[in-house]
Design a protein around this motif. Structure first.
Motif, PDB file in Angstrom:
ATOM      1  N   HIS A 268       0.839  -1.188   0.000  1.00  0.00           N
ATOM      2  CA  HIS A 268       0.000   0.000   0.000  1.00  0.00           C
ATOM      3  C   HIS A 268       0.878   1.243   0.000  1.00  0.00           C
ATOM      4  N   ASP A 269       0.238   2.373  -0.181  1.00  0.00           N
ATOM      5  CA  ASP A 269       0.966   3.646  -0.211  1.00  0.00           C
ATOM      6  C   ASP A 269       1.414   4.048   1.187  1.00  0.00           C
ATOM      7  N   ARG A 270       2.602   4.565   1.258  1.00  0.00           N
ATOM      8  CA  ARG A 270       3.134   5.151   2.488  1.00  0.00           C
ATOM      9  C   ARG A 270       3.713   6.503   2.128  1.00  0.00           C
ATOM     10  N   LEU A 271       3.665   7.412   3.049  1.00  0.00           N
ATOM     11  CA  LEU A 271       4.284   8.707   2.837  1.00  0.00           C
ATOM     12  C   LEU A 271       5.794   8.542   2.930  1.00  0.00           C
ATOM     13  N   MET A 272       6.499   9.164   2.002  1.00  0.00           N
ATOM     14  CA  MET A 272       7.949   9.066   1.984  1.00  0.00           C
ATOM     15  C   MET A 272       8.538  10.413   2.363  1.00  0.00           C
ATOM     16  N   LEU A 273       9.456  10.410   3.301  1.00  0.00           N
ATOM     17  CA  LEU A 273      10.148  11.621   3.725  1.00  0.00           C
ATOM     18  C   LEU A 273      11.534  11.590   3.095  1.00  0.00           C
TER      19      LEU A 273
ATOM     20  N   LEU B 189       7.454   6.468   6.255  1.00  0.00           N
ATOM     21  CA  LEU B 189       6.891   6.709   7.576  1.00  0.00           C
ATOM     22  C   LEU B 189       5.881   5.634   7.951  1.00  0.00           C
ATOM     23  N   THR B 190       5.846   5.266   9.223  1.00  0.00           N
ATOM     24  CA  THR B 190       4.865   4.301   9.712  1.00  0.00           C
ATOM     25  C   THR B 190       3.730   4.985  10.462  1.00  0.00           C
ATOM     26  N   PHE B 191       3.926   6.270  10.810  1.00  0.00           N
ATOM     27  CA  PHE B 191       2.890   7.059  11.458  1.00  0.00           C
ATOM     28  C   PHE B 191       2.692   8.351  10.664  1.00  0.00           C
ATOM     29  N   CYS B 192       1.484   8.861  10.644  1.00  0.00           N
ATOM     30  CA  CYS B 192       1.202  10.120   9.970  1.00  0.00           C
ATOM     31  C   CYS B 192       1.952  11.246  10.691  1.00  0.00           C
ATOM     32  N   PRO B 193       2.740  12.052   9.978  1.00  0.00           N
ATOM     33  CA  PRO B 193       3.480  13.122  10.634  1.00  0.00           C
ATOM     34  C   PRO B 193       2.595  14.299  11.054  1.00  0.00           C
ATOM     35  N   PHE B 194       1.343  14.300  10.606  1.00  0.00           N
ATOM     36  CA  PHE B 194       0.436  15.412  10.910  1.00  0.00           C
ATOM     37  C   PHE B 194      -0.462  15.124  12.111  1.00  0.00           C
ATOM     38  N   CYS B 195      -0.986  13.912  12.204  1.00  0.00           N
ATOM     39  CA  CYS B 195      -1.911  13.602  13.297  1.00  0.00           C
ATOM     40  C   CYS B 195      -1.423  12.473  14.203  1.00  0.00           C
ATOM     41  N   GLY B 196      -0.401  11.733  13.789  1.00  0.00           N
ATOM     42  CA  GLY B 196       0.161  10.684  14.629  1.00  0.00           C
ATOM     43  C   GLY B 196      -0.496   9.331  14.516  1.00  0.00           C
ATOM     44  N   VAL B 197      -1.493   9.178  13.648  1.00  0.00           N
ATOM     45  CA  VAL B 197      -2.169   7.898  13.483  1.00  0.00           C
ATOM     46  C   VAL B 197      -1.237   6.905  12.788  1.00  0.00           C
ATOM     47  N   LYS B 198      -1.210   5.662  13.265  1.00  0.00           N
ATOM     48  CA  LYS B 198      -0.375   4.613  12.661  1.00  0.00           C
ATOM     49  C   LYS B 198      -0.972   4.206  11.312  1.00  0.00           C
ATOM     50  N   TYR B 199      -0.106   4.124  10.289  1.00  0.00           N
ATOM     51  CA  TYR B 199      -0.552   3.672   8.979  1.00  0.00           C
ATOM     52  C   TYR B 199      -0.862   2.175   9.038  1.00  0.00           C
ATOM     53  N   ASP B 200      -1.808   1.739   8.211  1.00  0.00           N
ATOM     54  CA  ASP B 200      -2.165   0.316   8.151  1.00  0.00           C
ATOM     55  C   ASP B 200      -0.965  -0.488   7.661  1.00  0.00           C
ATOM     56  N   GLY B 201      -0.864  -1.711   8.116  1.00  0.00           N
ATOM     57  CA  GLY B 201       0.183  -2.596   7.616  1.00  0.00           C
ATOM     58  C   GLY B 201       1.153  -2.848   8.635  1.00  0.00           C
TER      59      GLY B 201
END
Length: 67
Positions: A31-36, A55-67
């Protein structure tokens, strides 16, 4: 993704002809993940190259990404 922060931020960045960079990962998680991306500070022979982090967590809200 478990949140809509990427879509929200991309909507705000659209007026500046910009968007967050995402990458498709294959293997353990498909799945898609945000890349820094990082910037190489010192250049030249023998200097380590810049890296990108998925990233494994959203840098904006802190929610853990699925997977």
């Amino acid at each position: 993704m478990a949140c809509t922060c990427v879509e929200t931020v991309n909507a705000k960045l659209k007026e500046r002809n910009t968007r967050l960079e995402q990458a498709m990962m294959f293997g353990e998680c498909n799945h898609d993940r945000l890349m820094l991306r990082t910037e190489q500070v010192e250049t030249g022979r023998g200097k380590p190259k810049a890296v990108a982090m998925f990233l494994t967590f959203c840098p904006f809200c802190g929610v853990k990404y699925d997977g």
